[in-house]
Design an enzyme around this catalytic site. Sequence first.
Site, PDB file in Angstrom:
ATOM      1  N   ASP A 247      33.731  35.148  34.668  1.00 42.35           N
ATOM      2  CA  ASP A 247      34.218  34.616  35.608  1.00 42.35           C
ATOM      3  C   ASP A 247      32.753  33.467  36.429  1.00 42.35           C
ATOM      4  O   ASP A 247      32.755  33.440  37.110  1.00 42.35           O
ATOM      5  CB  ASP A 247      34.135  35.937  36.176  1.00 42.35           C
ATOM      6  CG  ASP A 247      34.896  35.435  37.869  1.00 42.35           C
ATOM      7  OD1 ASP A 247      35.646  34.699  37.909  1.00 42.35           O
ATOM      8  OD2 ASP A 247      33.949  36.301  38.302  1.00 42.35           O
TER       9      ASP A 247
ATOM     10  N   SER B 201      37.689  33.479  43.903  1.00 40.12           N
ATOM     11  CA  SER B 201      38.286  34.202  43.110  1.00 40.12           C
ATOM     12  C   SER B 201      39.268  34.984  43.432  1.00 40.12           C
ATOM     13  O   SER B 201      38.819  35.741  43.747  1.00 40.12           O
ATOM     14  CB  SER B 201      38.406  34.698  41.559  1.00 40.12           C
ATOM     15  OG  SER B 201      36.459  35.552  41.445  1.00 40.12           O
TER      16      SER B 201
ATOM     17  N   GLN C  51      42.225  31.925  35.675  1.00 40.18           N
ATOM     18  CA  GLN C  51      41.834  32.522  37.063  1.00 40.18           C
ATOM     19  C   GLN C  51      42.694  31.388  38.205  1.00 40.18           C
ATOM     20  O   GLN C  51      42.642  30.258  37.899  1.00 40.18           O
ATOM     21  CB  GLN C  51      40.278  32.134  36.973  1.00 40.18           C
ATOM     22  CG  GLN C  51      40.199  32.879  38.717  1.00 40.18           C
ATOM     23  CD  GLN C  51      38.160  32.533  38.265  1.00 40.18           C
ATOM     24  OE1 GLN C  51      38.046  32.518  39.155  1.00 40.18           O
ATOM     25  NE2 GLN C  51      37.941  34.074  37.632  1.00 40.18           N
TER      26      GLN C  51
HETATM   27  C1  LIG Z   1      33.619  33.339  40.311  1.00 36.35           C
HETATM   28  C2  LIG Z   1      33.779  33.609  41.926  1.00 36.35           C
HETATM   29  C3  LIG Z   1      33.602  35.182  41.913  1.00 36.35           C
HETATM   30  O1  LIG Z   1      32.877  35.977  41.047  1.00 36.35           O
HETATM   31  S1  LIG Z   1      34.443  35.545  43.274  1.00 36.35           S
HETATM   32  C4  LIG Z   1      34.203  37.307  44.148  1.00 36.35           C
HETATM   33  C5  LIG Z   1      35.580  37.862  44.023  1.00 36.35           C
HETATM   34  N1  LIG Z   1      36.136  37.448  44.499  1.00 36.35           N
HETATM   35  C6  LIG Z   1      36.184  38.080  45.814  1.00 36.35           C
HETATM   36  O2  LIG Z   1      35.418  38.337  46.445  1.00 36.35           O
HETATM   37  C7  LIG Z   1      37.683  37.459  46.466  1.00 36.35           C
HETATM   38  C8  LIG Z   1      38.095  38.683  46.987  1.00 36.35           C
HETATM   39  N2  LIG Z   1      39.348  38.376  48.293  1.00 36.35           N
HETATM   40  C9  LIG Z   1      39.134  38.246  49.363  1.00 36.35           C
HETATM   41  O3  LIG Z   1      37.605  38.023  49.904  1.00 36.35           O
HETATM   42  C10 LIG Z   1      40.270  37.937  50.068  1.00 36.35           C
HETATM   43  O4  LIG Z   1      41.481  39.147  49.128  1.00 36.35           O
HETATM   44  C11 LIG Z   1      40.245  36.229  50.116  1.00 36.35           C
HETATM   45  C12 LIG Z   1      40.050  35.862  49.145  1.00 36.35           C
HETATM   46  C13 LIG Z   1      39.044  36.202  51.272  1.00 36.35           C
HETATM   47  C14 LIG Z   1      41.726  36.317  51.176  1.00 36.35           C
HETATM   48  O5  LIG Z   1      41.639  35.456  51.906  1.00 36.35           O
HETATM   49  P1  LIG Z   1      42.338  35.668  52.974  1.00 36.35           P
HETATM   50  O6  LIG Z   1      43.837  36.770  53.442  1.00 36.35           O
HETATM   51  O7  LIG Z   1      42.622  34.441  54.177  1.00 36.35           O
HETATM   52  O8  LIG Z   1      40.866  36.759  54.427  1.00 36.35           O
HETATM   53  P2  LIG Z   1      40.438  37.870  55.863  1.00 36.35           P
HETATM   54  O9  LIG Z   1      42.045  36.948  56.713  1.00 36.35           O
HETATM   55  O10 LIG Z   1      40.026  38.323  55.674  1.00 36.35           O
HETATM   56  O11 LIG Z   1      39.613  36.089  55.746  1.00 36.35           O
HETATM   57  C15 LIG Z   1      38.579  35.481  54.773  1.00 36.35           C
HETATM   58  C16 LIG Z   1      37.083  33.956  55.160  1.00 36.35           C
HETATM   59  O12 LIG Z   1      38.881  33.484  55.321  1.00 36.35           O
HETATM   60  C17 LIG Z   1      38.792  32.746  55.906  1.00 36.35           C
HETATM   61  N3  LIG Z   1      39.813  32.182  56.484  1.00 36.35           N
HETATM   62  C18 LIG Z   1      41.389  32.653  56.256  1.00 36.35           C
HETATM   63  N4  LIG Z   1      42.058  31.935  56.529  1.00 36.35           N
HETATM   64  C19 LIG Z   1      41.734  31.164  56.396  1.00 36.35           C
HETATM   65  C20 LIG Z   1      41.679  29.461  56.736  1.00 36.35           C
HETATM   66  N5  LIG Z   1      43.548  29.278  56.552  1.00 36.35           N
HETATM   67  N6  LIG Z   1      40.876  28.234  56.746  1.00 36.35           N
HETATM   68  C21 LIG Z   1      39.680  28.216  56.669  1.00 36.35           C
HETATM   69  N7  LIG Z   1      39.186  30.609  57.153  1.00 36.35           N
HETATM   70  C22 LIG Z   1      40.285  31.208  56.366  1.00 36.35           C
HETATM   71  C23 LIG Z   1      39.203  33.776  57.700  1.00 36.35           C
HETATM   72  O13 LIG Z   1      38.233  33.311  58.753  1.00 36.35           O
HETATM   73  C24 LIG Z   1      37.644  34.978  57.288  1.00 36.35           C
HETATM   74  O14 LIG Z   1      35.648  34.374  57.490  1.00 36.35           O
HETATM   75  P3  LIG Z   1      35.242  34.734  57.519  1.00 36.35           P
HETATM   76  O15 LIG Z   1      35.008  36.127  56.863  1.00 36.35           O
HETATM   77  O16 LIG Z   1      35.691  35.742  58.811  1.00 36.35           O
HETATM   78  O17 LIG Z   1      33.993  34.022  57.882  1.00 36.35           O
END
Ligand SMILES: CCC(=O)SCCNC(=O)CCNC(=O)[C@H](O)C(C)(C)COP(=O)(O)OP(=O)(O)OC[C@H]1O[C@@H](n2cnc3c(N)ncnc32)[C@H](O)[C@@H]1OP(=O)(O)O
Length: 343
Positions: free
Chosen positions: A257, A278, A328
């Site tokens: 990852d 991710s 991914q």
């Molecule tokens: C190497 C890669 C990694 O290791 S990454 C780490 C592993 N992956 C993760 O931690 C992801 C975990 N999953 C998540 O956090 C959620 O499923 C995510 C991806 C955020 C889902 O997004 P969503 O359904 O939009 O979540 P949410 O409503 O809680 O919002 C989270 C933040 O995003 C923002 N957001 C949302 N929609 C939009 C949009 N259309 N345009 C702009 N920003 C958007 C929300 O406002 C929120 O922001 P904030 O956290 O309040 O600052």
Amino acid sequence: MAEKRTDEDGCSEEINTTLSNVSPPESYSPSEDECLERAASQPDQDLKSVLVTSVLNLEELDIDLFRGTHHWVPRSRRLFGGQIVGQALVAAAKSVNDNLYAHSLHCYFVRAGDPKVPVLYQVDRTRDGRSFTVRSVKAIQHGQPILICQASFHMSQPSPLHHQFTMPEVPPPEDLLTVEELIHLVLSKADLAEKARIGLNKLLAEEVPIEIKPINPQHFYTLVPAEPKKMFWVRARGHIGEGNMKLHCCVAAYVSDYAFLGTALLPYPNYRAQFTASLDHAMWFHSTFRSDDWMLYECESPWAGSCRGLVQGRLWRRDGVLAVSCSQEGVLRVKPVTHSSKL
Ligand SMILES: CCC(=O)SCCNC(=O)CCNC(=O)[C@H](O)C(C)(C)COP(=O)(O)OP(=O)(O)OC[C@H]1O[C@@H](n2cnc3c(N)ncnc32)[C@H](O)[C@@H]1OP(=O)(O)O
């Protein structure tokens, strides 16, 4: 140069944001003295990997219930996805017979992981078959799932069918510099901007339990759009040792990852990642391998759109055997780089 985006996402992606207007070092070939000095300053590769002693060493709380703690946390202050997948696979593997090996896993990251508390892993013994065994793992924090993972294990079986792609031809890891060595080269430039120096020193201070040697470090220095493809040698820091294939798969899950999703950003150096994470991660394990030995990670992104990007990767053993395939999808929210946001 690889591999951590230094702004909000913190998802271990490119460090080219930090380096984007730092001119590349002159072409460099180390002297014999420098090589000796460098070898002396290498961390002792004989020390046991922290991935084994700590990160993937889960505490058993009850039958099929485990607790995992954190080692390295990205700057985003959300847990590193590879850590959660690796720990989930450890939990799944604990209830599986020794004659079975992980052959695939499929995960969704449904909530950001909180680095302030441990993660609980709850295993459901979905099915035990004659050849295949399936486990479902839920990673939980604050009473809610942060990851759901299905892992499947298989008894190794002889087969007349066997093919694989050919490994790309690249320089061996011995001829390449680590990310830390590349950063030191940049830091040695007298005219380096102070902000870049601070950013790079912060990167050096991070204790990422993985070593990386980019195949083409030059392309990390430039603002020229590049094909969404990159390759680097990667291995766990420290010693793991032969024998425990289940453990090597869990380490590979951690490693796979790291710096993966950033492949989708390579064509867009004029955009800065505001939020990347991710969404899902899938892996297929094909052959035995040592995750503490150099493996070539060949990454490409066939598609990006709708604020998402798809990345696919292959981990090759040094001898050309295809060990692991990965896929991914991630969320990619970006904004244009403005002059003032550059270093
Ligand atoms: C190497 C890669 C990694 O290791 S990454 C780490 C592993 N992956 C993760 O931690 C992801 C975990 N999953 C998540 O956090 C959620 O499923 C995510 C991806 C955020 C889902 O997004 P969503 O359904 O939009 O979540 P949410 O409503 O809680 O919002 C989270 C933040 O995003 C923002 N957001 C949302 N929609 C939009 C949009 N259309 N345009 C702009 N920003 C958007 C929300 O406002 C929120 O922001 P904030 O956290 O309040 O600052």
